[in-house]
Design an enzyme around this catalytic site. Sequence first.
Site, PDB file in Angstrom:
ATOM      1  N   GLU A 268      53.303  13.887  -5.909  1.00 33.42           N
ATOM      2  CA  GLU A 268      52.452  15.078  -5.977  1.00 33.42           C
ATOM      3  C   GLU A 268      52.739  16.061  -4.853  1.00 33.42           C
ATOM      4  O   GLU A 268      52.497  17.251  -4.988  1.00 33.42           O
ATOM      5  CB  GLU A 268      50.966  14.683  -5.939  1.00 33.42           C
ATOM      6  CG  GLU A 268      50.432  14.306  -7.306  1.00 33.42           C
ATOM      7  CD  GLU A 268      48.914  14.345  -7.413  1.00 33.42           C
ATOM      8  OE1 GLU A 268      48.222  14.282  -6.383  1.00 33.42           O
ATOM      9  OE2 GLU A 268      48.418  14.424  -8.541  1.00 33.42           O
ATOM     10  N   HIS A 294      65.900  -9.048  -9.429  1.00 32.27           N
ATOM     11  CA  HIS A 294      66.297  -9.614 -10.729  1.00 32.27           C
ATOM     12  C   HIS A 294      66.035  -8.624 -11.856  1.00 32.27           C
ATOM     13  O   HIS A 294      65.900  -9.016 -13.006  1.00 32.27           O
ATOM     14  CB  HIS A 294      65.544 -10.921 -10.974  1.00 32.27           C
ATOM     15  CG  HIS A 294      65.841 -11.947  -9.932  1.00 32.27           C
ATOM     16  ND1 HIS A 294      66.781 -12.934 -10.093  1.00 32.27           N
ATOM     17  CD2 HIS A 294      65.352 -12.091  -8.668  1.00 32.27           C
ATOM     18  CE1 HIS A 294      66.841 -13.665  -8.993  1.00 32.27           C
ATOM     19  NE2 HIS A 294      65.986 -13.179  -8.111  1.00 32.27           N
ATOM     20  N   LYS A 409      45.430  19.358 -17.526  1.00 30.36           N
ATOM     21  CA  LYS A 409      43.962  19.255 -17.509  1.00 30.36           C
ATOM     22  C   LYS A 409      43.348  20.346 -18.384  1.00 30.36           C
ATOM     23  O   LYS A 409      42.391  20.112 -19.111  1.00 30.36           O
ATOM     24  CB  LYS A 409      43.430  19.382 -16.075  1.00 30.36           C
ATOM     25  CG  LYS A 409      43.721  18.171 -15.203  1.00 30.36           C
ATOM     26  CD  LYS A 409      43.076  18.350 -13.836  1.00 30.36           C
ATOM     27  CE  LYS A 409      43.586  17.320 -12.856  1.00 30.36           C
ATOM     28  NZ  LYS A 409      43.216  17.606 -11.472  1.00 30.36           N
TER      29      LYS A 409
HETATM   30  O1  PA5 Z   1      46.088  13.831  -4.356  1.00 26.71           O
HETATM   31  C1  PA5 Z   1      45.396  14.470  -5.122  1.00 26.71           C
HETATM   32  O2  PA5 Z   1      44.927  15.572  -4.815  1.00 26.71           O
HETATM   33  C2  PA5 Z   1      45.023  13.923  -6.487  1.00 26.71           C
HETATM   34  O3  PA5 Z   1      45.766  12.806  -6.813  1.00 26.71           O
HETATM   35  C3  PA5 Z   1      43.557  13.570  -6.530  1.00 26.71           C
HETATM   36  O4  PA5 Z   1      43.274  12.613  -5.548  1.00 26.71           O
HETATM   37  C4  PA5 Z   1      43.130  13.056  -7.905  1.00 26.71           C
HETATM   38  O5  PA5 Z   1      43.471  13.967  -8.887  1.00 26.71           O
HETATM   39  C5  PA5 Z   1      41.634  12.790  -7.952  1.00 26.71           C
HETATM   40  O6  PA5 Z   1      40.936  13.950  -7.653  1.00 26.71           O
HETATM   41  P1  PA5 Z   1      39.450  13.932  -7.169  1.00 26.71           P
HETATM   42  O7  PA5 Z   1      39.393  13.211  -5.873  1.00 26.71           O
HETATM   43  O8  PA5 Z   1      39.072  15.369  -7.030  1.00 26.71           O
HETATM   44  O9  PA5 Z   1      38.633  13.226  -8.207  1.00 26.71           O
END
Ligand code: PA5
Length: 420
Positions: A268, A294, A409
Amino acid sequence: MVTYDLNLGWIADEEAGESMAKAFDNLVYERQKGVAGYFDLPKSSKAIVAEVKEYAASNEAVRDCDSVVVIGIGGSSLGAKAVDTMLRHKYPDAKSLLFLENPDPVDLQTKLSLIDKRKSIFLVISKSGTTVETMSIFKALIAYLGIDLEGEDKERIVAITDEGSALYRFADHHGMKTYTIAHNVGGRFSVLSSVGIVPLTIAGYDTGSLLCGAAGMVDRFFDAKEDHLLLKAAFIAANWHRYRMNVLFAYGAFLEDFTKWYVQLWGESLGKIDRCGNRVGPTPLGHIGSVDQHSFLQLVVQGPRDKSVTFVKVEDFENSLKIPDIRLEYIQKCDYVNGHTFNELINAECDATKESLRNEGVPVDSVILDRIDESNIGELILYYELLTSLVGSMLHINTYDQPGVEKGKRILVEKFKKSR
Ligand code: PA5
């Protein structure tokens, strides 16, 4: 103690040298200006540890619970889960941590059936406060466990979220306990904020030592005493076109969730469009030794030469289980390890694999923990967070946003609207 063996077979040229200096200055800037808040968590979260201990001691529901149920996904669950998996074997008396992350109905129903409401507390963790998976699972808990939001059940619910978020307002409305997350601490960098520290402290882990190990890494890095991080970041940033994947080969089953945390942190943070409009980013892969020797290893050795490999090795598993000195008819070929510990075997496998890859010309490096303990894990977390920020800076991207995941989303919302 954690040591770093960085012998990638690569020499930084003048351009890479400049890039390292700039990236270091950039992290100093990010810290000073609060662009990213994770640098300061190892110190600031000490207050959370103290407060949580006080809260846990004074609240009957928390003090007497056996199980801490975490409802969260991505950065809101992976970090605490990784630490829990790494330390669990050292804490036989810790409260159990159950992570409800995935809206997989089979998995969810199985987990729901394991929960005894009277022996559990529920931590709803979401920075945004509106993540649909998390909120849907929270609703399922309320409905299927018969949680009464107006009655004493609310003593069992803690919300961890941004101040003012929808979840924060919900919790405030019901008079529930809340912990907030600093606005400049993103989900995947939040394990040492309330997001990870609250569940881990309630479970009974020594989170103070976790933070100490992390603080040491931050201090040494900004004192220019961990420059190997700059060199590794420069190698990745300069060579990711050629070595498009970084394989984290972690030797120990208890490191599996850590590899998932690493994949999320890199995926990310570093898969982005840079300031010139180019799509950039090294691909993170997590594998476990020796089982994946393996399976995946063959591809690294003889497949495309497009991977670098980082080994994570724990020198002392603090376990003396031995391979018995038994001769089995026809299977004498394996007797050469008889009498040795499994600890020796798994680490010799790690060393042998590393040597074979190095002989093949694959860039390899190692992160070596003398043992699994809270302080080493804290250092490891910061090592990877700092590395991610450095690579992001060298790739000229915004390490801390994730615009790519927002598109899906929006489509999801549309799909449900259409089906109404
Ligand atoms: O690193 C990030 O920003 C994302 O992976 C969020 O942690 C994830 O989408 C969950 O979001 P939230 O904490 O708003 O529920």
